[in-house]
Structures are given as structure tokens and as C-alpha cells.
Design an enzyme around this catalytic site. Structure first.
Site, PDB file in Angstrom:
ATOM      1  N   HIS A  75       5.092  -5.809  -0.798  1.00  0.00           N
ATOM      2  CA  HIS A  75       4.527  -4.724   0.040  1.00  0.00           C
ATOM      3  C   HIS A  75       3.344  -4.118  -0.709  1.00  0.00           C
ATOM      4  CE1 HIS A  75       4.430  -1.340   2.806  1.00  0.00           C
ATOM      5  NE2 HIS A  75       4.608  -0.495   1.822  1.00  0.00           N
ATOM      6  N   HIS A  91      12.490   3.788   5.581  1.00  0.00           N
ATOM      7  CA  HIS A  91      12.072   4.044   6.973  1.00  0.00           C
ATOM      8  C   HIS A  91      13.181   3.696   7.962  1.00  0.00           C
ATOM      9  CE1 HIS A  91       7.724   4.815   6.318  1.00  0.00           C
ATOM     10  NE2 HIS A  91       7.866   3.974   5.294  1.00  0.00           N
ATOM     11  N   HIS A 142       6.815   3.102  -4.992  1.00  0.00           N
ATOM     12  CA  HIS A 142       5.462   2.528  -4.925  1.00  0.00           C
ATOM     13  C   HIS A 142       4.461   3.617  -4.560  1.00  0.00           C
ATOM     14  CE1 HIS A 142       6.645   2.331  -0.699  1.00  0.00           C
ATOM     15  NE2 HIS A 142       5.411   2.017  -0.341  1.00  0.00           N
ATOM     16  N   ASP A 188       9.877   0.314   0.546  1.00  0.00           N
ATOM     17  CA  ASP A 188       9.397  -0.449   1.701  1.00  0.00           C
ATOM     18  C   ASP A 188       9.484  -1.956   1.472  1.00  0.00           C
ATOM     19  OD1 ASP A 188       8.843   1.969   2.887  1.00  0.00           O
ATOM     20  OD2 ASP A 188       6.659   1.800   2.737  1.00  0.00           O
ATOM     21  N   ASP A 217       3.081   8.216   1.793  1.00  0.00           N
ATOM     22  CA  ASP A 217       4.302   8.691   2.466  1.00  0.00           C
ATOM     23  C   ASP A 217       5.521   8.612   1.546  1.00  0.00           C
ATOM     24  OD1 ASP A 217       4.018   5.798   2.869  1.00  0.00           O
ATOM     25  OD2 ASP A 217       5.747   5.931   4.203  1.00  0.00           O
ATOM     26  N   HIS A 218       5.313   8.124   0.318  1.00  0.00           N
ATOM     27  CA  HIS A 218       6.395   8.068  -0.679  1.00  0.00           C
ATOM     28  C   HIS A 218       6.111   8.958  -1.890  1.00  0.00           C
ATOM     29  CE1 HIS A 218       8.287   4.431   1.216  1.00  0.00           C
ATOM     30  NE2 HIS A 218       7.108   4.500   1.814  1.00  0.00           N
ATOM     31  N   HIS A 221       2.269   4.381  -2.146  1.00  0.00           N
ATOM     32  CA  HIS A 221       1.824   4.881  -0.834  1.00  0.00           C
ATOM     33  C   HIS A 221       2.124   6.371  -0.654  1.00  0.00           C
ATOM     34  CE1 HIS A 221       1.781   0.581   1.018  1.00  0.00           C
ATOM     35  NE2 HIS A 221       0.663   0.872   0.377  1.00  0.00           N
TER      36      HIS A 221
HETATM   37 FE    FE Z   1       6.424   3.769   3.632  1.00  0.00          FE
HETATM   38 ZN    ZN Z   2       4.698   1.735   1.766  1.00  0.00          ZN
END
Ligand code: FE
Ligand code: ZN
Length: 257
Positions: free
Chosen positions: A108, A168, A52, A130, A56-57, A54
Site C-alpha cells: 500500500h 477502514h 504508515h 491499510d 488519515d492515519h 497517510h
Molecule cells: Fe487509510
Molecule cells: Zn493508507
């Protein structure tokens, strides 16, 4: 085929598959831990999977793609700031002879996808970003509770032996909430001890076993009488349908300390 969690940021894992000098990574939010691992182990990066949009990915994808010419796969229903092959529900591709199946798991984010693979002679792999965490699930930033429930149902229907590779390390805090929902769940209590022991040794609690998640994760248990009655106690106004039970369980978790 070896599966390795590379820690990134404070609590992310970048999952890495290694085979015959080649590597595949999932959701490299940071390129540095991947680059370091590749150098240290003398491997080439061949493939990148993204679940996805975001940061942090996705934050490390462009650099890794540029440095290695790695093939990138990602969600068809989200916009990512690099070139990639767009995938949606039911589409498949193969990496070093191993087949990957794409699942649409909105909730998410609205276009979140997951990847399911069955390496020969090994337990299946699920890269779920996530969407599903051990003992919990992702926050609903873009999707509806009904969508997330359906997404989790789809994941719950995969083989129980599946290794759940979440993005995570949220397990212990998720389990604290799970215990508030189901204080008499013996499987949950045993799992809490197991995970505390792992974290005390600074080891990942992941990958999780899907069959165990079905026993301990309240977000996969929203049709179980104990979870339903706990939600009703917390939110007496909840309507008697599964989407509303799920929605209020998620709201409860949002505020839980
Ligand atoms: Fe994340
Ligand atoms: Zn995320």
C-alpha cells in the site's frame, strides 16, 4: 485488555486498547475522537502506534503526542512529521507487559508496517493499517504486486484466531467484489449475511477473524483454483505466475463498481 474501534472520518477506525486507566491508540488520523473517548472514560493516553504515513492515519498524532506526552512508534522506512521510535521487521517492544512484534508489509505504501500482539488469555491482535482489509486489501500506491503478495502471505501465516484490526470499514464493498470472483463460495455467502446484519445495526464488521479471511478474502486466495480461473477469465493475458495473478486481481478490483 479491552479493544475498542473509534470511528473517524467517514470510514476509518482508530483502534484503542484500554488497560488499568491507560490507553494505546493505532493510527489516530484525527485527535478528536481519541480525546473525547479519553475524557469520557477518564483514561490517560500512553502510547500511539502508526502503520504508515497517510494523513488519515497520522493527522492526529502530533496533537495527541503533545497533549499527553505519549510514546509514538512508527515505520522505519517512512518519514513521519513528528518524533517517533522507528521500527522494522522483527523488532519488538512492550506495552504494559504485552509484547508487540513489528512486521514489514510493503505494498500500500513502501514502508508500511503491521503490529502483532498476543495479550495473555485473549486471542491475538493484528493491527494491519491499510494492508489487509476484511474481504480485500489496500490499493498499491507505492509497492509492487509481488511485495503486497509477500506482505499478505506473512499476515496469512499468523494464528487463525488472530483478530484482524483493519483501519477502514470497507467490508461490504469488498465482499461485493469477492462475490464476483468466487460466486460459489459458501463461506463467503454466509459471511456477507453476517456483515450486512452488523452494518444494518450500525455495528463494525471488525475485527475480522484471520481464519475466516483465509476462506473468503480473494486476495488471500490467489493460489486457489477458483480465484485463478476467475482472474484468467477477466484478464486472459495474465501470466501463469502468482505475482501476475495477484496483480490482475488487484487491477480488476480497482475498476470494479
Ligand atoms: Fe487509510
Ligand atoms: Zn493508507
Amino acid at each position: 485488555m479491552n479493544l475498542i474501534p473509534l470511528p473517524a472520518f467517514s470510514d476509518n477506525y482508530i483502534w484503542l486498547l484500554q488497560h488499568q486507566g491507560l490507553a494505546l491508540v493505532v493510527d489516530p488520523g484525527d485527535s478528536t475522537p481519541v480525546a473525547n473517548w479519553l475524557t469520557e472514560h477518564n483514561h490517560k493516553l500512553d502510547c500511539i502506534l502508526v502503520t504508515h504515513h497517510h494523513g488519515d492515519h497520522t493527522g492526529g498524532v502530533a496533537k495527541l503526542q503533545h497533549d499527553w506526552g505519549a510514546k509514538v512508534y512508527g515505520p522505519a522506512h517512512e518519514k513521519l512529521p513528528f518524533e517517533y521510535q522507528a521500527l522494522m521487521q522483527g523488532q519488538q517492544f512492550s506495552w504494559l507487559g504485552m509484547n508487540f512484534l513489528t512486521l514489514d508489509v510493503p505494498g500500500h505504501t513502501s514502508g508500511h508496517i503491521a503490529y502483532f500482539a498476543e495479550p495473555e488469555g485473549q486471542e491475538p491482535l493484528l493491527f494491519c493499517g491499510d494492508t489487509l482489509f476484511s474481504g480485500g486489501c489496500g490499493r498499491l500506491f507505492e509497492g509492487t504486486p509481488k511485495q503486497m503478495l509477500h506482505s499478505l502471505d506473512q499476515l496469512a501465516a499468523l494464528p487463525g484466531t488472530s483478530r484482524v484490526c483493519c483501519a477502514h470499514e470497507y467490508t461490504l464493498s469488498n465482499l461485493k467484489f469477492a462475490n464476483a470472483v468466487e460466486p460459489h463460495n459458501a463461506s463467503l455467502q454466509a459471511y456477507v449475511l453476517h456483515c450486512k446484519d452488523l452494518r444494518a445495526q450500525n455495528l463494525p464488521t471488525l475485527p475480522a477473524k484471520l481464519a475466516n479471511e483465509l476462506q473468503i478474502n480473494p486476495f488471500l486466495r490467489t493460489r486457489s483454483p477458483t480465484v485463478i480461473s476467475a482472474v484468467k477469465k477477466f484478464a486472459p493475458q495474465v501470466k501463469d505466475n502468482e505475482a501476475d495473478i495477484f496483480a490482475h486481481l488487484r487491477l480488476w478490483k480497482n475498476d470494479y463498481q
